[in-house]
Write an enzyme that holds these catalytic residues in place. Structure first.
Site, PDB file in Angstrom:
ATOM      1  N   GLU A 120      63.579   9.091 -12.422  1.00 38.88           N
ATOM      2  CA  GLU A 120      63.712   9.739 -11.076  1.00 38.88           C
ATOM      3  C   GLU A 120      63.660  11.239 -11.061  1.00 38.88           C
ATOM      4  O   GLU A 120      63.309  11.802 -10.339  1.00 38.88           O
ATOM      5  CB  GLU A 120      65.172   9.279 -10.455  1.00 38.88           C
ATOM      6  CG  GLU A 120      64.882   7.671 -10.264  1.00 38.88           C
ATOM      7  CD  GLU A 120      66.611   7.244  -9.726  1.00 38.88           C
ATOM      8  OE1 GLU A 120      66.388   5.706  -9.625  1.00 38.88           O
ATOM      9  OE2 GLU A 120      67.475   7.900  -9.776  1.00 38.88           O
TER      10      GLU A 120
ATOM     11  N   PHE B  92      65.148  -6.378   2.619  1.00 45.07           N
ATOM     12  CA  PHE B  92      65.443  -5.036   3.226  1.00 45.07           C
ATOM     13  C   PHE B  92      64.661  -4.134   2.906  1.00 45.07           C
ATOM     14  O   PHE B  92      65.034  -2.680   3.388  1.00 45.07           O
ATOM     15  CB  PHE B  92      66.978  -4.656   3.008  1.00 45.07           C
ATOM     16  CG  PHE B  92      67.292  -4.565   1.744  1.00 45.07           C
ATOM     17  CD1 PHE B  92      67.167  -3.379   0.970  1.00 45.07           C
ATOM     18  CD2 PHE B  92      67.689  -5.609   0.670  1.00 45.07           C
ATOM     19  CE1 PHE B  92      67.384  -3.551  -0.479  1.00 45.07           C
ATOM     20  CE2 PHE B  92      68.238  -5.677  -0.528  1.00 45.07           C
ATOM     21  CZ  PHE B  92      67.783  -4.422  -1.140  1.00 45.07           C
TER      22      PHE B  92
ATOM     23  N   ARG C 107      78.104   7.253 -10.416  1.00 38.35           N
ATOM     24  CA  ARG C 107      78.129   5.630  -9.701  1.00 38.35           C
ATOM     25  C   ARG C 107      79.384   5.478  -9.270  1.00 38.35           C
ATOM     26  O   ARG C 107      79.618   5.090  -8.246  1.00 38.35           O
ATOM     27  CB  ARG C 107      77.468   4.618 -10.704  1.00 38.35           C
ATOM     28  CG  ARG C 107      75.902   4.853 -11.133  1.00 38.35           C
ATOM     29  CD  ARG C 107      75.190   4.281  -9.972  1.00 38.35           C
ATOM     30  NE  ARG C 107      75.001   2.892  -9.749  1.00 38.35           N
ATOM     31  CZ  ARG C 107      74.239   2.163  -8.998  1.00 38.35           C
ATOM     32  NH1 ARG C 107      73.199   3.106  -8.428  1.00 38.35           N
ATOM     33  NH2 ARG C 107      74.498   0.934  -8.806  1.00 38.35           N
TER      34      ARG C 107
ATOM     35  N   LYS D 148      71.259  11.144   1.313  1.00 34.17           N
ATOM     36  CA  LYS D 148      70.249  10.320   2.045  1.00 34.17           C
ATOM     37  C   LYS D 148      70.205  10.783   3.595  1.00 34.17           C
ATOM     38  O   LYS D 148      70.994  11.765   3.838  1.00 34.17           O
ATOM     39  CB  LYS D 148      70.410   8.804   2.225  1.00 34.17           C
ATOM     40  CG  LYS D 148      70.635   8.347   0.703  1.00 34.17           C
ATOM     41  CD  LYS D 148      70.811   6.728   0.973  1.00 34.17           C
ATOM     42  CE  LYS D 148      70.763   6.082  -0.493  1.00 34.17           C
ATOM     43  NZ  LYS D 148      70.967   4.604  -0.405  1.00 34.17           N
TER      44      LYS D 148
ATOM     45  N   HIS E 134      72.541   8.419  -2.964  1.00 32.23           N
ATOM     46  CA  HIS E 134      71.952   7.585  -4.245  1.00 32.23           C
ATOM     47  C   HIS E 134      72.435   8.320  -5.474  1.00 32.23           C
ATOM     48  O   HIS E 134      72.592   9.478  -5.490  1.00 32.23           O
ATOM     49  CB  HIS E 134      70.332   7.646  -4.040  1.00 32.23           C
ATOM     50  CG  HIS E 134      69.696   7.288  -5.172  1.00 32.23           C
ATOM     51  ND1 HIS E 134      69.594   6.253  -5.724  1.00 32.23           N
ATOM     52  CD2 HIS E 134      69.389   7.998  -6.290  1.00 32.23           C
ATOM     53  CE1 HIS E 134      68.978   6.021  -6.894  1.00 32.23           C
ATOM     54  NE2 HIS E 134      68.800   7.259  -7.215  1.00 32.23           N
TER      55      HIS E 134
ATOM     56  N   ARG F  60      81.181   6.950  -0.892  1.00 30.81           N
ATOM     57  CA  ARG F  60      80.814   5.764   0.321  1.00 30.81           C
ATOM     58  C   ARG F  60      82.101   5.483   0.849  1.00 30.81           C
ATOM     59  O   ARG F  60      82.323   4.806   2.146  1.00 30.81           O
ATOM     60  CB  ARG F  60      80.040   4.901  -0.243  1.00 30.81           C
ATOM     61  CG  ARG F  60      78.704   5.146  -0.685  1.00 30.81           C
ATOM     62  CD  ARG F  60      77.692   4.352  -1.523  1.00 30.81           C
ATOM     63  NE  ARG F  60      76.555   4.780  -1.775  1.00 30.81           N
ATOM     64  CZ  ARG F  60      75.659   4.241  -2.856  1.00 30.81           C
ATOM     65  NH1 ARG F  60      76.359   3.005  -3.543  1.00 30.81           N
ATOM     66  NH2 ARG F  60      74.492   4.295  -3.083  1.00 30.81           N
TER      67      ARG F  60
ATOM     68  N   TYR G  30      61.988   3.520  -5.114  1.00 30.70           N
ATOM     69  CA  TYR G  30      62.567   2.231  -4.953  1.00 30.70           C
ATOM     70  C   TYR G  30      61.962   1.028  -5.539  1.00 30.70           C
ATOM     71  O   TYR G  30      61.971  -0.011  -4.905  1.00 30.70           O
ATOM     72  CB  TYR G  30      63.228   1.947  -3.598  1.00 30.70           C
ATOM     73  CG  TYR G  30      64.571   2.738  -3.315  1.00 30.70           C
ATOM     74  CD1 TYR G  30      65.787   2.506  -4.290  1.00 30.70           C
ATOM     75  CD2 TYR G  30      64.613   3.619  -2.128  1.00 30.70           C
ATOM     76  CE1 TYR G  30      66.884   3.200  -3.812  1.00 30.70           C
ATOM     77  CE2 TYR G  30      65.952   4.075  -1.876  1.00 30.70           C
ATOM     78  CZ  TYR G  30      66.906   4.016  -2.589  1.00 30.70           C
ATOM     79  OH  TYR G  30      68.100   4.596  -2.426  1.00 30.70           O
TER      80      TYR G  30
ATOM     81  N   ASN H 255      74.284   4.265   3.589  1.00 31.80           N
ATOM     82  CA  ASN H 255      75.262   4.658   2.822  1.00 31.80           C
ATOM     83  C   ASN H 255      75.245   5.916   2.209  1.00 31.80           C
ATOM     84  O   ASN H 255      75.840   6.047   1.037  1.00 31.80           O
ATOM     85  CB  ASN H 255      75.496   3.532   1.610  1.00 31.80           C
ATOM     86  CG  ASN H 255      74.005   3.266   0.819  1.00 31.80           C
ATOM     87  OD1 ASN H 255      73.278   3.918   1.047  1.00 31.80           O
ATOM     88  ND2 ASN H 255      74.207   2.372  -0.132  1.00 31.80           N
TER      89      ASN H 255
ATOM     90  N   THR I 171      77.474  -0.348  -3.566  1.00 33.63           N
ATOM     91  CA  THR I 171      76.506  -0.411  -2.812  1.00 33.63           C
ATOM     92  C   THR I 171      76.739  -0.465  -1.393  1.00 33.63           C
ATOM     93  O   THR I 171      76.087   0.127  -0.357  1.00 33.63           O
ATOM     94  CB  THR I 171      75.324  -1.329  -3.312  1.00 33.63           C
ATOM     95  OG1 THR I 171      74.933  -1.088  -4.601  1.00 33.63           O
ATOM     96  CG2 THR I 171      74.128  -1.402  -2.305  1.00 33.63           C
TER      97      THR I 171
HETATM   98  P1  GTP Z   1      71.129   3.532  -4.542  1.00 30.26           P
HETATM   99  O1  GTP Z   1      71.983   4.442  -5.019  1.00 30.26           O
HETATM  100  O2  GTP Z   1      70.456   4.125  -2.963  1.00 30.26           O
HETATM  101  O3  GTP Z   1      70.055   3.216  -5.444  1.00 30.26           O
HETATM  102  O4  GTP Z   1      71.927   2.054  -4.104  1.00 30.26           O
HETATM  103  P2  GTP Z   1      72.473   1.195  -5.034  1.00 30.26           P
HETATM  104  O5  GTP Z   1      71.816   1.458  -6.378  1.00 30.26           O
HETATM  105  O6  GTP Z   1      74.124   1.154  -5.025  1.00 30.26           O
HETATM  106  O7  GTP Z   1      71.885  -0.155  -4.646  1.00 30.26           O
HETATM  107  P3  GTP Z   1      70.255  -0.570  -4.797  1.00 30.26           P
HETATM  108  O8  GTP Z   1      69.469   0.221  -5.859  1.00 30.26           O
HETATM  109  O9  GTP Z   1      70.331  -2.086  -5.182  1.00 30.26           O
HETATM  110  O10 GTP Z   1      69.690  -0.492  -3.399  1.00 30.26           O
HETATM  111  C1  GTP Z   1      69.194   0.798  -2.721  1.00 30.26           C
HETATM  112  C2  GTP Z   1      69.698   0.596  -1.541  1.00 30.26           C
HETATM  113  O11 GTP Z   1      68.963  -0.557  -0.549  1.00 30.26           O
HETATM  114  C3  GTP Z   1      71.164   0.648  -1.023  1.00 30.26           C
HETATM  115  O12 GTP Z   1      71.658   2.036  -1.434  1.00 30.26           O
HETATM  116  C4  GTP Z   1      71.325   0.359   0.240  1.00 30.26           C
HETATM  117  O13 GTP Z   1      71.043   1.496   1.331  1.00 30.26           O
HETATM  118  C5  GTP Z   1      70.030  -0.630   0.320  1.00 30.26           C
HETATM  119  N1  GTP Z   1      70.549  -1.996   0.297  1.00 30.26           N
HETATM  120  C6  GTP Z   1      70.929  -2.653  -0.941  1.00 30.26           C
HETATM  121  N2  GTP Z   1      70.896  -3.946  -0.582  1.00 30.26           N
HETATM  122  C7  GTP Z   1      70.881  -3.997   0.840  1.00 30.26           C
HETATM  123  C8  GTP Z   1      71.082  -5.214   1.455  1.00 30.26           C
HETATM  124  O14 GTP Z   1      71.559  -6.305   1.173  1.00 30.26           O
HETATM  125  N3  GTP Z   1      71.022  -4.915   2.972  1.00 30.26           N
HETATM  126  C9  GTP Z   1      70.405  -3.836   3.387  1.00 30.26           C
HETATM  127  N4  GTP Z   1      70.197  -3.618   4.702  1.00 30.26           N
HETATM  128  N5  GTP Z   1      70.318  -2.646   2.553  1.00 30.26           N
HETATM  129  C10 GTP Z   1      70.388  -2.780   1.323  1.00 30.26           C
HETATM  130 MG    MG Z   2      69.928   1.810  -7.040  1.00 31.77          MG
END
Ligand code: GTP
Ligand code: MG
Length: 148
Positions: A126, A57, A85, A9, A115, A102, A49, A112, A91
């Protein structure tokens, strides 16, 4: 053999972590079959997304992801989606074990640094979204030392 979409990212790029993140996937034994540095648009990121649309968010997430270039990659190997993962961590970086990307390099859920696809289906989607031009297939000389 599976493929997963891994993306560094904008904060990971700005913080100079590209090499370290790539190194972890190389050292684990995964094979890099696509790679580019690209400045994404908000529309493209809203597609990426799409399942998070409506979350509080979401607007901040899109702005963050569009704030600078990302490194888009496809890695291939045994159990690549799930293992990818695990290598990223949770996350929320504060819940990510030390030793994960992370857990070693960041603190905030909204910063973070990387992805990873969450299922084989989303990986396929994707990879098509980020690499419509396709991936580069080749034989790795190390393959028989990494896969049985
Ligand atoms: P990705 O690998 O980026 O897809 O992350 P993930 O699969 O671990 O989490 P998810 O797909 O649910 O969310 C995508 C991204 O949104 C996360 O990596 C975070 O950067 C952001 N995100 C998720 N939950 C929150 C939250 O509660 N607050 C905030 N500020 N950001 C969030
Ligand atoms: Mg995700």
């Amino acid at each position: 053999i599976e493929r997963t979409y891994i993306m560094i990212k904008p904060d990971g790029v700005q913080r100079g972590l590209i090499g370290k993140i790539i190194q972890r996937f190389e050292e684990r034994g995964f094979k890099l079959i696509a790679l580019k540095l690209t400045q994404s648009t908000e529309a493209h990121l809203e597609d990426h997304y799409a399942d998070l649309k409506g979350k509080p968010f979401f607007p901040g997430l899109i702005k963050y992801m569009a704030s600078g270039p990302v490194v888009a990659m496809v890695w291939e190997g045994l159990d690549a989606v799930k293992t990818g993962r695990v290598m990223l961590g949770a996350t929320n970086p504060l819940q990510s074990p030390v030793g994960s990307i992370r857990g070693d390099f960041c603190l905030a859920v909204g910063r973070n640094i990387c992805h990873g696809s969450d299922s084989v289906d989303s990986a396929e989607k994707e990879i098509k979204l980020w690499f419509p031009e396709g991936v580069t297939q080749y034989t790795s000389a190390l393959e028989s030392w990494i896969l049985e």
